[in-house]
Design a protein around this motif. Structure first.
Motif: not given
Length: 200
Positions: A76-90
């Motif tokens: 769950d932490n990995f999923r949230k972190r990945t989603a946040k990183e993807k949003m920041e990258l975009t």
């Protein structure tokens, strides 16, 4: 031997038989008690083994449950972190492109002012071409690539046929005769299909 002696002898024999009988019963009872004691002891050992086995299984279940809960939390932490990183990258990628295009916007504004105050057509054309080339280079440096479609075989994966016209030559049948609008790749991914005229 008189009757009295015979009676005494019989009583003595009966006493001996009774004693022997009592001894045999005592031996049987002793053996039975010993056997029951052994069975009870064996049952206690088996019960203790079952309890130990149950506790061991219970501990294994708790450990497995703990591992499962940790894995779920980590995922769950990995999923949230990945989603946040993807949003920041975009957001960062968009911001980077906009910043790069600001120079082109500045040049366009200068060219517009130049056109208002100048009647030197060759100079105006040159300025417009400089701005256009700067725009193309800026986008190309960030992964944009124009699709080469003219005179190529028509490909439904790349092209969108607007119309078909008679091919000028036999070799041009099934090929792209003209481009209505260019197709583009963004980092080798199609972001716009080319709109084309196809020879038939």
């Amino acid at each position: 031997m008189n009757n009295k002696d015979q009676e005494l002898q019989n009583e003595a024999n009966n006493d001996n038989e009774n004693k022997e009988h009592n001894i045999d019963e005592a031996a049987i009872n002793f053996n039975a008690d010993d056997s029951l004691s052994g069975t009870t002891h064996l049952n206690d050992e088996m019960a203790n083994e079952e309890i130990d086995r149950f506790q061991e299984l219970e501990n294994q279940l708790k450990e497995s449950n703990d591992r499962y809960l940790r894995l779920v939390a980590e995922f769950d932490n990995f999923r949230k972190r990945t989603a946040k990183e993807k949003m920041e990258l975009t957001k960062t990628a968009g911001e980077d492109i906009v910043k790069a295009l600001l120079d082109v916007v500045d040049d366009s504004e200068r060219a517009a002012k130049q056109m208002e105050s100048s009647e030197d057509l060759p100079s105006i054309k040159e300025g417009i071409n400089l701005v256009f080339n700067k725009l193309k280079n800026t986008l190309q440096n960030r992964g944009l690539k124009a699709m080469e479609s003219k005179d190529q075989d028509f490909d439904v994966e790349l092209h969108e046929a607007i119309t078909e016209i008679p091919a000028p030559t036999e070799e041009m049948k099934g090929k792209v005769i003209d481009e209505v609008s260019k197709g583009y790749f963004w980092n080798d991914k199609i972001i716009r299909h080319a709109k084309v005229v196809v020879g038939k």
